[in-house]
Design a protein around this motif. Structure first.
Motif, short mmCIF file in Angstrom:
data_model
loop_
_atom_site.label_atom_id
_atom_site.label_comp_id
_atom_site.label_asym_id
_atom_site.label_seq_id
_atom_site.Cartn_x
_atom_site.Cartn_y
_atom_site.Cartn_z
N HIS A 144 11.19 12.68 -63.00
CA HIS A 144 12.14 12.49 -64.08
C HIS A 144 12.93 11.22 -63.81
O HIS A 144 13.18 10.87 -62.66
N SER A 274 13.88 19.72 -60.45
CA SER A 274 12.68 20.33 -61.01
C SER A 274 12.62 21.79 -60.54
O SER A 274 13.28 22.18 -59.59
N SER A 309 11.64 18.33 -53.99
CA SER A 309 10.97 17.88 -55.21
C SER A 309 10.23 16.57 -54.98
O SER A 309 9.32 16.22 -55.71
N ALA A 350 6.91 18.83 -61.73
CA ALA A 350 8.07 18.34 -62.47
C ALA A 350 8.05 18.84 -63.91
O ALA A 350 8.98 18.58 -64.66
N PHE A 368 13.39 20.24 -66.50
CA PHE A 368 14.50 19.87 -65.63
C PHE A 368 15.52 21.00 -65.70
O PHE A 368 15.95 21.38 -66.79
#
Lengths: 382, 291, 318
Positions: A144, A274, A309, A350, A368
């Motif tokens: 992201h 995530s 992540s 993700a 998210f």
């Protein structure tokens, strides 16, 4: 003159030793440059481990297109200059088929011109939105963006009636870019940034900056954009100064290490991350759950340390490339690039990736999640 | 005094005390050998990392601390014996490069043995901040200040009252004369590196709970310690302490009142300004060059 | 003719000829763009080191801040060509004149300092420059750096590793020639006197400060020019180019190769650029081995590689 011209002569010969090695020609070569040592090693280290583990696993199952994968990796130490040299080496000397790497935004941005010039499919593992905006033909990325993180945090703040905040950010690339993106999107969510402080990447004490923030009237929350040890020290200092308003962190601290370093002070801190960190808490039937549970279990069993992540970004990057090769039925660079751009419905750590000509990231905000640290662990909040 | 100012002062004094300890380490070695040891920050790092590692194996904290100080002292002795002593006739820059090589080597070694991650050491007596006049200070900061004070007193006693301390001073003033007086100057140099390493280790252990520690934490703290030593005047113990405190306080005040962006530049602006007007630092001797 | 023959027999100018030959023949050994890239990186560092070696080796003045000048040159070119659309050559010249002026103004107060105080002052100067570059992101792109366009010389674009190789090789030969001229001039003799003993030189009526300032400015300008060249060649600049570690790296090249040995500095640059490439497969061991090599070389060859080796080969003591 004779003696030293001999020395220089023999040293030029050692340059020849750097020439392309005669490795098995039919392997698919995955090139990578990651910040395995240096200040961003907490990114590069899990990323490299993930690549190594996953490639071994893919090879054990017969490889891709009937060929084995071979990882060619260099440690960029997070330096843009080193990254550029290593990328040239990957392209010209190792002649890799595709590159998955770039732990930090700085090193990624520095090598983009090289990828574009030589037509090398490249999946970056770094955060900055400027990597894929504007879209570059050969460049894709998996995490992201910092812009999305800022948006996610501000949306959450707005929901909770927060409209005036202070920011404290690192002066490294991640913090700087995060601050810039935050300032740009704050207005969209009706958030006003009343005060903005910074700290250096090696700083050991941020109480002075936080005292300034504490004394700024009207601040309802504080957002810290940074990664590494900085946010942990900010968190400790925050508690020391007894600041009462909630503290938000960015996705840059989404690893267990942050909780360990900040200790009790991390209680109640909120951040976007995530779903990987919440694998067990996802409801059964969540499409993402099997993907992330499988990765988490394998990684933690093999390396005996918790997943972050960041390692997940590397897994996504590698799998996107592998899928694209399968889709294209070849390792031809243009075919792989086109197939990457056609990625639809790939479920990664993700979130679900849907790329297009105009979007070389393919993620939206749904995957998210906002987390809160409670009892030394991650909790989902809404 | 406003609470704000007091807070900056506490912050500045705590970090300044650490700079002072590192600066003292530079000064001791400089005094004995006229060598600037760029691996000084690594002593600090080894002290902190070693303590973390030993506490991790289950040793009680005080034992771990003593062992870590001992390990660092051995590293200091080894550095002198195997790297600096063999090159004693080399030029200043050559020895600087040797110590830089040593610092890279030590960082690499620690990274290999104890990993690349940051580690936190528990505070000696809890994390509950103490409030004074509206500002807060951590108990660990009091430890830092207290132990720095003890070390300063102990060092001044050592150099002024003990035979060994006087021998070190004599060697620094005139090595040839010291040799004639029967002082084993080689041994003195060894001792000064050991002593300096122990100082570094103690500083590193004291700050580890506040600043966290990792294999590369010594670079910046070492550099700031060097600035402190030069600011005060190389070789002057009182100068290093004053230099360290000035730096720490100036940094905190700059971050609080001016701009946190340029906080890191402040020590270097100060040092340039001072050197332009006082080429030997605040307390340095205005030496004459040997012809 | 006989004059030229005599010149070539002197080790200095004979060396220049050999350097030209090596630069001409090296491309035959280089197989791909990556190897050219490494050679160019060696060349860029080598030119800076030739200038820095004059300062460190011949005047005995330490500078731990030369990367600051390199960075100023690089960013002058980047900012002036990208943000203000100057021509590359004009930006390079403006950068080097600017750096020359800064160096000139700072030279007197800085060079008044001795030994470690001088090291500290130059180190501080370099660090301040790199902090300013990293902080003023509206102009410099901040810590992530900024892209730089190609070098357009009138209508001709210098593009690709091969073209840049010849540019850098020419600059290297030119800088060595300049350095040799300075060393052999009356100025150079004065410089060596300064390194020997400043007081003695002053007594002999040599204006030492004047010469030190001259060399300081010269080496700073060379660093700035190479910074500009680097910016256009690599197409990307970051604040690390101006940083403390780059400064240390440059000094290490000088000392490792051999202080007061112009060719030694080039050797130092070659080794320090190549070593990380050769050690890149060692991952976690890289730092240990790099540190060890640095230490051992300096312990056993305190005068630097080239002077020690040539000394041994001649059968005498280095």
């Amino acid at each position: 003159m004779k003696p030293w011209s001999q020395i220089i002569g023999s040293l030029t010969l050692s340059l020849v030793a750097l020439s392309p090695s005669a490795w098995a020609a039919d392997n698919i070569k995955i090139g990578s440059f990651l910040a395995v040592t240096g200040p961003a090693s907490f990114l590069g280290d899990p990323e490299l481990k993930t690549l190594q583990m996953t490639i071994e696993e893919i090879n054990a199952e017969g490889g891709v297109l009937g060929r084995q994968l071979e990882l060619v990796h260099y440690d960029s130490q997070g330096s843009a200059g080193k990254a550029r040299t290593f990328v040239k080496r990957l392209i010209d000397s190792d002649e890799v088929d595709v590159i998955v790497g770039g732990s930090a935004s700085g090193e990624t941005l520095a090598v983009i011109p090289l990828m574009e010039r030589s037509g090398m499919p490249f999946v970056s593992l770094a955060g900055a939105v400027s990597i894929v905006d504007p879209v570059k033909r050969w460049v894709f990325k998996t995490p992201h963006t910092d812009r999305m993180a800022a948006g996610k945090i501000f949306a959450h703040m707005k929901q909770n009636g927060i409209s005036q905040i202070a920011m404290i950010s690192g002066t490294g690339g991640f913090g700087k870019s995060g601050l810039k993106q935050s300032k740009e999107v704050a207005g969209e969510y009706g958030i006003k940034i009343l005060s903005s402080e910074t700290y250096g990447p090696k700083d050991t004490d941020m109480t002075a900056q936080l005292t300034k923030i504490k004394n700024t009237a009207g601040v309802q929350a504080v957002l810290n954009f940074g990664f590494g040890q900085g946010p942990a020290i900010v968190t400790k200092n925050y508690k020391q100064l007894g600041i009462q308003v909630p503290l938000f962190q960015s996705h840059g601290v989404a690893s267990k290490k942050y909780i360990e370093l900040a200790g009790d002070a991390a209680e109640g801190v909120k951040l976007p991350a995530s779903a990987l960190l919440l694998a067990e808490q996802l409801p059964e039937g969540d499409a993402q759950k099997p993907v992330i549970m499988a990765y988490k279990q394998k990684y933690e069993a093999r390396y005996n340390s918790p997943v972050s992540s960041f390692g997940g970004h590397a897994l996504d990057g590698l799998m996107l490339v592998v899928n694209a090769m399968k889709q294209a039925g070849s390792t031809d660079k243009e075919a792989v690039r086109a197939a990457l751009e056609q990625t639809r419905g790939y479920m990664g750590t993700a979130g679900e990736v849907n790329m297009s000509e105009k979007d070389h990231l393919g993620l939206d905000l749904t995957a998210f999640r906002m987390l809160e640290i409670r009892n030394g662990s991650w909790q989902m909040v809404n | 005094m406003s609470a704000e100012f007091l807070q900056y002062l506490f912050t500045g004094i705590t970090i300044g005390a650490i700079y002072a300890l590192v600066g003292l380490g530079f000064s001791i070695i400089y005094n004995a050998s006229h060598v600037i040891n760029f691996a000084q920050g690594e002593f600090l790092m080894i002290g902190g990392m070693c303590t973390v590692a030993l506490v991790g194996t289950g040793l009680p904290m005080p034992v771990a601390i003593l062992a870590a100080v001992a390990v660092t002292a051995v590293a200091g002795l080894a550095l002198q014996k195997f790297a600096v002593a063999p090159a004693r006739n080399a030029e200043v820059v050559t020895i600087i490069i040797i110590t830089i090589g040593a610092s890279i080597f030590l960082r690499g070694l620690v990274q290999l043995v104890w990993g690349k991650e940051f580690h936190a050491l528990p505070a000696f007596s809890g994390d509950e901040p103490i409030t004074i006049g509206g500002a807060t200070i951590l108990p660990q900061s009091l430890w830092v200040l207290g132990i720095t004070l003890v070390i300063v007193v102990a060092l001044s006693w050592f150099f002024n009252k003990t035979l060994l301390g006087k021998a070190i001073l004599a060697t620094s003033h005139n090595p040839d004369a010291a040799k004639l007086m029967g002082i084993n100057t080689g041994f003195i140099l060894l001792i000064s590196f050991g002593l300096s390493a122990m100082l570094g280790a103690i500083a590193g252990i004291l700050v580890a709970p506040i600043t966290l520690t990792s294999y590369d934490v010594g670079i910046m703290l070492g550099l700031k310690g060097f600035v402190a030593a030069v600011l005060g005047g190389l070789g002057s113990g009182a100068g290093a302490i004053a230099g360290g405190l000035i730096l720490g306080i100036a940094e905190a005040m700059a971050a609080g009142y001016i701009s946190s962006d340029y906080k890191d530049a402040v020590p270097f602006v100060i040092i340039l300004a001072i050197l332009f007007f006082m080429p030997s630092g605040l307390f340095g001797l205005r030496g004459t060059e040997r012809v | 003719m006989s004059h030229i023959k005599h010149l070539l027999k002197t080790p200095r100018y004979g060396g220049l000829l050999a350097l030209v030959l090596i630069c001409l023949l090296l491309p035959l050994l280089l197989q791909n763009a990556y190897q050219f890239d490494v050679a160019i990186k060696v060349g860029i560092s080598a030119v800076v080191v030739v200038g820095l070696n004059l300062l460190i080796g011949y005047t005995g003045q330490i500078s731990l801040g030369h990367a600051g000048f390199f960075g100023l040159g690089a960013y002058s070119s980047a900012i002036l060509t990208v943000n203000y659309e100057w021509s590359a050559l004009a930006a390079l010249l403006a950068g080097s004149v600017g750096v020359g002026l800064i160096a000139f103004v700072l030279a007197r107060p800085i060079l008044k300092l001795k030994g470690h105080y001088l090291a500290m002052a130059t180190l501080g100067l370099g660090i301040i420059i790199s902090i300013v570059i990293a902080t003023e992101d509206w102009l410099t792109g901040g810590p992530d750096g900024m892209g730089v366009g190609p070098f357009m010389l009138f209508d001709y674009e210098i593009y690709g590793e091969k073209a840049w190789y010849w540019v850098v090789a020419a600059l290297l030969v030119l800088s060595v020639w300049l350095a040799l001229n300075i060393i052999d001039s009356p100025v150079g003799r004065a410089l060596r006197a300064v390194h020997g003993s400043e007081v003695a030189a002053q007594v002999a009526g040599i204006d030492t400060t004047h010469y030190k300032v001259l060399v300081f400015v010269f080496s700073a300008v060379i660093a700035s020019v190479m910074g500009s060249v680097f910016a256009h060649y690599s197409g990307f600049v970051t604040p690390t180019e101006a940083g403390f570690f780059h400064s240390i790296e440059l000094v290490t090249m000088v000392v490792l190769g051999g202080m007061a040995s112009t060719y030694g500095g080039i050797l130092g640059a070659l080794i320090l650029v190549l070593l990380p490439q050769l050690l890149s497969g060692l991952e976690d061991l890289e730092m240990i081995i790099f540190g060890l090599i640095l230490m051992l070389t300096m312990i056993f060859m305190p005068k630097g590689l080239l002077p020690t080796v040539t000394g041994r080969l001649k059968g005498g003591k280095a």
